[in-house]
Design a protein around this motif. Structure first.
Motif, PDB file in Angstrom:
ATOM      1  N   LYS A  39      35.105 -12.306  17.046  1.00 14.93           N
ATOM      2  CA  LYS A  39      36.206 -11.415  17.386  1.00 14.93           C
ATOM      3  C   LYS A  39      37.448 -11.575  16.536  1.00 14.93           C
ATOM      4  CE  LYS A  39      37.161 -11.179  21.670  1.00 14.93           C
ATOM      5  NZ  LYS A  39      37.441 -11.486  23.078  1.00 14.93           N
ATOM      6  N   SER A  42      43.316 -12.618  16.309  1.00 15.82           N
ATOM      7  CA  SER A  42      44.284 -11.890  17.149  1.00 15.82           C
ATOM      8  C   SER A  42      43.688 -11.492  18.489  1.00 15.82           C
ATOM      9  CB  SER A  42      44.769 -10.628  16.437  1.00 15.82           C
ATOM     10  OG  SER A  42      45.364 -10.958  15.218  1.00 15.82           O
ATOM     11  N   ALA A  43      42.401 -11.097  18.468  1.00 10.91           N
ATOM     12  CA  ALA A  43      41.786 -10.588  19.698  1.00 10.91           C
ATOM     13  C   ALA A  43      41.305 -11.710  20.611  1.00 10.91           C
ATOM     14  CB  ALA A  43      40.612  -9.674  19.347  1.00 10.91           C
ATOM     15  N   GLY A 131      47.298  -9.536   7.816  1.00 10.18           N
ATOM     16  CA  GLY A 131      48.504  -8.777   8.158  1.00 10.18           C
ATOM     17  C   GLY A 131      49.165  -9.228   9.452  1.00 10.18           C
ATOM     18  N   SER A 132      48.400  -9.916  10.300  1.00 13.11           N
ATOM     19  CA  SER A 132      49.000 -10.362  11.566  1.00 13.11           C
ATOM     20  C   SER A 132      48.882 -11.868  11.760  1.00 13.11           C
ATOM     21  CB  SER A 132      48.338  -9.632  12.744  1.00 13.11           C
ATOM     22  OG  SER A 132      46.950  -9.850  12.718  1.00 13.11           O
TER      23      SER A 132
ATOM     24  N   GLU B  38      47.696  -2.037   8.244  1.00 12.27           N
ATOM     25  CA  GLU B  38      48.222  -3.374   7.930  1.00 12.27           C
ATOM     26  C   GLU B  38      47.628  -4.449   8.833  1.00 12.27           C
ATOM     27  OE1 GLU B  38      52.419  -4.103   7.545  1.00 12.27           O
ATOM     28  OE2 GLU B  38      52.724  -2.197   6.522  1.00 12.27           O
ATOM     29  N   LYS B  39      47.607  -4.166  10.133  1.00  9.87           N
ATOM     30  CA  LYS B  39      47.337  -5.235  11.089  1.00  9.87           C
ATOM     31  C   LYS B  39      46.065  -5.074  11.893  1.00  9.87           C
ATOM     32  CE  LYS B  39      50.780  -6.406  13.611  1.00  9.87           C
ATOM     33  NZ  LYS B  39      51.960  -6.357  14.475  1.00  9.87           N
ATOM     34  N   SER B  42      43.485  -4.727  17.260  1.00 13.58           N
ATOM     35  CA  SER B  42      43.748  -5.710  18.319  1.00 13.58           C
ATOM     36  C   SER B  42      45.155  -6.278  18.242  1.00 13.58           C
ATOM     37  CB  SER B  42      42.746  -6.862  18.233  1.00 13.58           C
ATOM     38  OG  SER B  42      41.447  -6.367  18.337  1.00 13.58           O
ATOM     39  N   ALA B  43      45.636  -6.506  17.006  1.00 10.33           N
ATOM     40  CA  ALA B  43      46.934  -7.161  16.848  1.00 10.33           C
ATOM     41  C   ALA B  43      48.090  -6.180  17.004  1.00 10.33           C
ATOM     42  CB  ALA B  43      47.014  -7.842  15.485  1.00 10.33           C
ATOM     43  N   SER B 132      35.619  -6.832  18.922  1.00 13.57           N
ATOM     44  CA  SER B 132      36.557  -6.707  20.041  1.00 13.57           C
ATOM     45  C   SER B 132      36.959  -5.254  20.291  1.00 13.57           C
ATOM     46  CB  SER B 132      37.799  -7.560  19.777  1.00 13.57           C
ATOM     47  OG  SER B 132      38.411  -7.176  18.568  1.00 13.57           O
TER      48      SER B 132
END
Lengths: 211, 211
Positions: A39, A42-43, A131-132, B38-39, B42-43, B132
């Motif tokens: 996943k 981030s998730a 990116g995150s 970009e992200k 999920s984020a 996810s």
């Protein structure tokens, strides 16, 4: 693998003894690898990882300073695991060098099929998520690709020495292209839940370079 | 682009009139594309997208049934935008077919550099995140790749007709390999914040197939 590094205690119930603590820490890392290769970062919630190993909510910070520190340790662990796997396949003197790369492709296809194409490459997943993610993940991820690339480059140099590649083949560049495309193949294999993208890219690459 | 589809009102302040509503909806989609390239999905929080277009929190559901419906509309919009871009470059009769593919690679490198390599490919991002995402995203994303693949395949067929590829070249398979590897190249270009992975993969692929 920094299993024995000092642990910052923050909150929650302390582990019973050092051995339990190490076991739990190890179990969290294993569960983290499983979830993050499926996943991404981030998730994935810390709670989900704790639930998988039946560790009470809030105990995470006994073992890791932060989710970020946990992520970095997972990168290091995955990088080491995968470097070992690459060495086993790419240094196998019982096969000619390019056959070893073909074996790597076949092994990856088997391995992804075994997990129903749910798990990808942790480094590719996190690379896509850059990116995150915290900025310092970037250099770490690029270093891992550079390390894997050197291992493939050595195999290509051996192929060139054996006359299977053109004597003018640029092995560092070819190894770079292999990893660039390979991560795309892993992405597509997961998306389509089939090994064909891995096989298609692997065959194209190897047929293109073999002389 | 389904700008005019009926809107389910749920909560929050209603838009003043239909034209305002369409403008806001359009602004949300544009901001969504920027943030998601970009992200990823999920984020990205809906709040972040609302903030970018100064739309009050809670208004999102005036315009979209759910974050999921918003995601699907972004996929459709990105797919249409990119198909048009591909057609412009790959149908450009002023260049020989393989030069059009080289122009696509150069255009992508320029375009990523313009955004400081922060933005990737929405379809690649979401493909990587499939673990996810809602399951029905999978077929949609695979369809987009299939569509782009057909457009590259046509260009390769034109190259084969013009004698730039071997008469036995398997154009559908080569187009598949191009997209498999290309998404890996976009991933690495973002990670390393430089165009080299795009150029390296593009040159390798085109040099390998050109005769």
């Amino acid at each position: 693998m920094p299993i024995d590094q000092p642990i910052r205690r923050r909150r929650g119930r302390p582990p019973k003894d050092a051995s339990d603590r190490d076991d739990t820490r190890e179990a969290l890392l294993r569960a983290g690898l499983e979830v993050l290769t499926e996943k991404g970062f981030s998730a994935t919630g810390i709670d989900e990882i704790l639930r998988r190993v039946s560790v009470p909510k809030g105990s995470f910070y006994h073992y890791f300073a932060s989710k970020e520190a946990f992520g970095i340790e997972l990168i290091d662990r995955y990088a080491a695991y995968f470097a070992h796997k690459l060495d086993c396949i790419l240094n196998d003197a019982s096969r000619p060098p390019l056959q070893r790369l073909r074996a790597f492709v076949a092994d990856a296809a088997d391995s992804m099929a075994r997990h129903n194409f749910r798990r990808g490459c942790l480094i590719g997943n996190l690379g896509q998520e850059m990116g995150s993610l915290p900025e310092h993940f970037r250099a770490r991820l690029a270093d891992v690709f550079a390390d894997w690339q050197v291992r493939v480059e050595r195999c290509l140099l051996a192929a060139r020495d054996a006359g299977a590649l053109s004597p003018t083949a640029d092995c560092p560049q070819l190894a770079a292209v292999f990893w660039i495309g390979w991560e795309g193949a892993v992405l597509r294999a997961r998306l389509e839940r089939r090994a064909e993208p891995l096989v298609a890219f692997g065959e194209f690459f190897l047929d293109a370079i073999e002389q």
